[in-house]
Design an enzyme around this catalytic site. Structure first.
Site, PDB file in Angstrom:
ATOM      1  N   ASP A 138      -8.945   3.881  -1.878  1.00 50.05           N
ATOM      2  CA  ASP A 138      -9.898   4.286  -0.839  1.00 50.05           C
ATOM      3  C   ASP A 138     -11.172   4.890  -1.400  1.00 50.05           C
ATOM      4  OD1 ASP A 138      -7.938   3.409   0.815  1.00 50.05           O
ATOM      5  OD2 ASP A 138      -7.198   5.407   1.336  1.00 50.05           O
ATOM      6  N   GLU A 181       2.527   5.024  -4.020  1.00 49.80           N
ATOM      7  CA  GLU A 181       2.473   5.972  -5.177  1.00 49.80           C
ATOM      8  C   GLU A 181       3.805   6.689  -5.377  1.00 49.80           C
ATOM      9  OE1 GLU A 181       0.162   5.599  -2.864  1.00 49.80           O
ATOM     10  OE2 GLU A 181      -1.151   4.456  -4.190  1.00 49.80           O
ATOM     11  N   ASP A 202       0.850  -1.182   0.000  1.00 55.63           N
ATOM     12  CA  ASP A 202       0.000   0.000   0.000  1.00 55.63           C
ATOM     13  C   ASP A 202       0.899   1.250   0.000  1.00 55.63           C
ATOM     14  OD1 ASP A 202      -2.286   1.540   0.253  1.00 55.63           O
ATOM     15  OD2 ASP A 202      -2.330   1.390   2.432  1.00 55.63           O
TER      16      ASP A 202
HETATM   17  C1  GLC Z   1      -4.613   3.321   2.986  1.00 53.68           C
HETATM   18  C2  GLC Z   1      -5.111   2.125   2.180  1.00 53.68           C
HETATM   19  C3  GLC Z   1      -6.124   1.358   2.971  1.00 53.68           C
HETATM   20  C4  GLC Z   1      -5.511   0.927   4.306  1.00 53.68           C
HETATM   21  C5  GLC Z   1      -4.988   2.144   5.065  1.00 53.68           C
HETATM   22  C6  GLC Z   1      -4.238   1.747   6.332  1.00 53.68           C
HETATM   23  O1  GLC Z   1      -5.624   4.228   3.171  1.00 53.68           O
HETATM   24  O2  GLC Z   1      -5.602   2.509   0.934  1.00 53.68           O
HETATM   25  O3  GLC Z   1      -6.583   0.254   2.246  1.00 53.68           O
HETATM   26  O4  GLC Z   1      -6.453   0.262   5.080  1.00 53.68           O
HETATM   27  O5  GLC Z   1      -4.112   2.874   4.237  1.00 53.68           O
HETATM   28  O6  GLC Z   1      -3.188   0.903   6.068  1.00 53.68           O
END
Ligand code: GLC
Length: 799
Positions: free
Chosen positions: A484, A409, A406
């Site tokens: 998200d 980017e 995650d």
């Molecule tokens: C980001 C991700 C989400 C995750 C969060 C905490 O917002 O996109 O899926 O739960 O981080 O790790």
């Protein structure tokens, strides 16, 4: 044609006349008087590459997107010239290169029609600020042309009239039309006059695409640096265009079958007792589930590769207990490494000099979940190798089966631009550059390193990785989700579009956070979203957790029953979905097909967004609105069976389809042979002792496939798989199924149970491999029979 030299267009510069041409096997070089070079490579009869330089020479040719196994080779190549132009002819295409200004036109070699034609063509602007050229291309948009592709854009499926930017961006609670978001996939297809082509602009800088927004009949694309370097693919079928692009940028290996099961996630399940409570509840309520996710709170202070001693004191035991109950544990790993001299991953990264640096030397410091962090430079091979090695304990010792990448980017909190500043340096596999060039591939290289780590330590089992950010080619290493989203009806619709668009852009293994990540869905929205989600290649509920629960049982018994029904349907359809994945892996065929991709000849499909084809033979359409008893939808041409009622409808028209809360519009193509498993609580729970085949009668012919193997491991790469092709042919008094088998895999079952749906005649005789059989021997009753899986020819007749 207007000559470029006659144009005074902004501050742009244009190629002048061609003064030199040479051919080097499959590469043609055209040089102009003002030192512009066009290098035109013929990769295949229908695939050309155009690469331009404005300084008389090219930098080293390097791309993260291109798959080293991409097909190459053509049947025919001939170059001729007349006063006006060079004419490059292959078996499929003719490309004109104009001598006066280097513009190009591409025509269909069969009938000479124009497929894609430069408007201003290649031009550029010098940028003192960025230090380099802004490279630009503009094409004439043909009458009635439509555009598709570009990855995860939350827009209408058809991109006409819109402008887009590609710059991977952390986009919490993005909305319809938010642009850019998490991924950068600079590939689109154009469709006009029933002919489709594609353009992949392989440039990792910030890129832009304008589909007739600025000027009505012009489509253009440009980048804030790098080369004008694009690939042109010709169809004329759109599916062939997508297949060619996917061949060039690659497909994943087969995933372990469990990865196609249902996954449950939340930010965050902790401590261990909560994880166990959730998994137990799945088993108690008999809702199938194969994977449970641990979000950032499983770590010690968000330090990657650590476990919180308080919440997860014995991870190895827990992961094993979960595995014994059929749950695969997937953990999150972010790129930010906490600055902490007591933390070994940080210390090692620092000692070995693996973290990204600013142009003048300091480390790239940024705030993410753990506080201040440094970030590995995944564009350096040794760093990827190191990163892969970090998974040893997690995977070999603790037994984690999947990794979720995650924030890649890369996301940075509390700074303008939400990411690294442009001066950060990257190795880019020995082609040192700034973040402007590496930004869009940072997440991809992280996921690549993660994939190699998992593969190494999980071998001979298959790895499972999921990433948020991606560039073209990322699909070789990992699955993805859309980031998200929000628990609204509009987002259910967006998720549908994004999954279709990603599939159209070579990235099929994708799904949304079911139910929405931000905010809370009500039961109805959650149920409708599960209905859509089970038809996405990746199927996971995830939520931000700040609003309470989001599990299949959160919304009361009625909703729980609907959710169970649809997750069970997914588990029944696993062999169909797995075959679809095989066709993607092996033949580059997208797993979801927007209607335009399914039937481009039918103009009605060009602007359809809600309906899509799941695999090759199932038509699905989610309910996007509350309080619905059904909806109007477009049924594509051909004959289709309503999955729930078995009623047959003829397509090519819009119609109302009933779908109470426990149903969703779902159709099966006439002639299809759909393989089904029994419902299991997790993949491998049951030994499959019989495979069910639902055969949908067709007056005519239809082909289906079933791929099977060990559902994990790599034996399939050594021929241990079974691929069966079913050729069905029916008429008013007969149905014949012929099977052609390849591969050497022995399935665990010996018989098929075949359900015949829609037979227009009463069966009076049955022949198996040309011999009449007694109805008792095949247990023939109510158009169902049981037959040895070894049969190659089955005939049902009315006399
Ligand atoms: C980001 C991700 C989400 C995750 C969060 C905490 O917002 O996109 O899926 O739960 O981080 O790790």
């Amino acid at each position: 044609m207007i000559l470029n030299t006659e144009l005074e267009y902004k501050g742009d510069l244009f190629p002048s006349n061609i003064i030199d041409y040479k051919k080097d096997v499959d590469v043609l070089h055209f040089k102009t008087a003002n030192n512009v070079i066009l290098q035109l490579t013929v990769l295949r009869d229908s695939v050309l590459r155009f690469r331009y330089s404005t300084v008389g020479k090219f930098n080293k040719d390097f791309s993260y997107a291109i798959d080293e196994d991409a097909s190459r080779g053509f049947n025919h190549l001939e170059i001729t010239e007349d006063d006006e132009k060079y004419i490059v002819t292959t078996a499929k295409l003719i490309c004109h290169v104009y001598k006066v200004d280097l513009r190009t036109s591409i025509l269909d070699a069969k009938d000479g029609t124009i497929i894609c034609q430069d408007e201003l063509g290649f031009h550029w602007e010098e940028s003192y600020e960025l230090g380099g050229d802004i490279v630009k291309m503009s094409k004439v948009s043909q009458t009635g042309e439509s555009y598709y592709g570009l990855g995860d854009k939350p827009e209408h499926v058809n991109l006409k009239g819109k402008r887009f930017e590609n710059w991977a961006t952390d986009s919490y609670a993005f909305g319809k039309n938010t642009d850019p978001i998490y991924k950068a996939i600079p590939f689109y297809t154009g469709l006009h006059n029933n002919k489709s082509y594609g353009i992949f602009f392989d440039n990792t800088f910030r890129t832009y695409f304008d589909f007739c927004q600025e000027r009505r009949n012009v489509t253009s694309f440009w980048a804030s640096g790098g080369e004008m370097n694009y690939y042109f693919f010709y169809g004329p079928n759109m599916q062939d265009v997508v297949v060619s692009y996917t061949d060039l940028t690659g497909t994943p290996e087969l995933p372990p079958l469990w990865a196609l099961g249902y996954h449950q996630c939340k930010w965050s399940y902790y401590p261990e007792s909560q994880v166990k409570e959730i998994t137990q509840k799945f088993r108690d309520l008999k809702i199938p589930c194969d994977a449970i996710y641990l979000d950032i709170d499983y770590m010690e202070g968000f330090r990657c590769f650590t476990w919180s001693k308080e919440y997860f004191p014995e991870p190895k035991r827990m992961v094993k207990e979960l595995a014994d109950d059929g749950f695969k544990t997937v953990v999150i790993i972010d790129p930010g490494i906490k600055i902490d001299m007591e933390y070994d991953v940080f210390r090692e990264g620092l000692e070995k000099d693996y973290f990204c640096k600013r142009a003048d030397g300091p480390y790239m410091k940024g705030k993410v979940w753990p506080g201040e962090c440094y970030f590995p430079d995944y564009t350096r091979p040794e760093v990827r190798e190191w990163w892969a090695g970090l998974f040893k304990e997690l995977v070999s010792e603790i037994g984690v089966k999947g990794v979720w990448n995650d924030m890649n980017e890369p996301a940075v909190m509390d700074v303008p631009g939400k990411s690294f500043p442009p001066d950060v340096r990257h190795d880019y596999d020995g082609n040192p550059c700034s973040h402007q060039k590496a930004h869009n591939i940072y997440g991809m290289q992280m996921a690549r390193a993660t994939y190699h780590g998992l593969k190494r330590f999980n071998y001979p089992k298959r790895p499972f990785v999921i990433t948020r950010s991606a560039y073209s080619g990322t699909q070789r290493y990992t699955s993805t989700w859309m980031g998200d989203n929000v628990a609204t009806w509009e987002h259910l619709q967006i998720a549908n579009i994004q999954a279709q668009r990603l599939a159209l852009s070579g990235f099929s293994f994708a799904g949304s956070d079911i139910g929405g990540f931000a905010e809370q869905p009500n039961g109805e929205l959650y149920a409708r979203w599960i209905q859509l989600g089970v038809f996405h290649p990746f199927c996971r509920t995830h939520s931000s957790g700040d609003h309470g629960e989001q599990e299949p049982w959160t919304f009361g018994t009625e909703i729980t029953n609907v959710v169970r029904k649809f997750i069970e349907l997914r588990y029944q359809l696993l062999p169909y979905l797995y075959t679809t994945f095989y066709q993607y892996h092996q033949n580059n065929v997208p797993m979801l097909k927007s209607l335009v991709l399914f039937d481009q000849e039918d103009i009605q499909t060009h602007y359809r967004t809600d309906e899509f084809i799941f695999g090759n033979q199932m038509l699905a359409c989610p309910i996007n609105e509350p309080n619905s008893k059904g909806r109007r939808m477009y049924i594509p041409r051909g004959e289709w069976y309503n999955y729930w009622t078995n009623d047959i409808v003829s397509g090519g028209k819009e119609m109302w389809v009933d779908a109470d809360l426990d149903e969703m519009p779902l159709f099966v193509k006439a002639g299809a042979v759909i393989p089904k498993y029994p419902v299991q609580q997790y993949v491998g729970e049951k030994d499959i002792d019989q495979l069910t085949l639902d055969v949908y009668f067709k007056d005519g012919k239809e082909d289906s496939q079933i791929f099977e193997d060990a559902n994990d491991g790599y034996d399939y790469t050594k021929g241990r798989y079974s691929l069966k092709k079913f050729n069905l042919a029916g008429n008013s008094d007969k149905l014949i199924i012929r099977i052609h088998k390849t591969g050497q895999f022995y399935t665990s079952y010996d018989t098929y149970k075949i359900n015949f749906i829609g037979l227009p005649f009463e069966v009076k005789s049955i022949k198996v491999d040309n011999e009449y059989v007694d109805f008792n021997d095949v247990q023939f009753e109510n158009n169902t029979l049981v037959v040895s899986k070894e049969f190659t020819n089955l005939q049902l007749k009315a006399d």
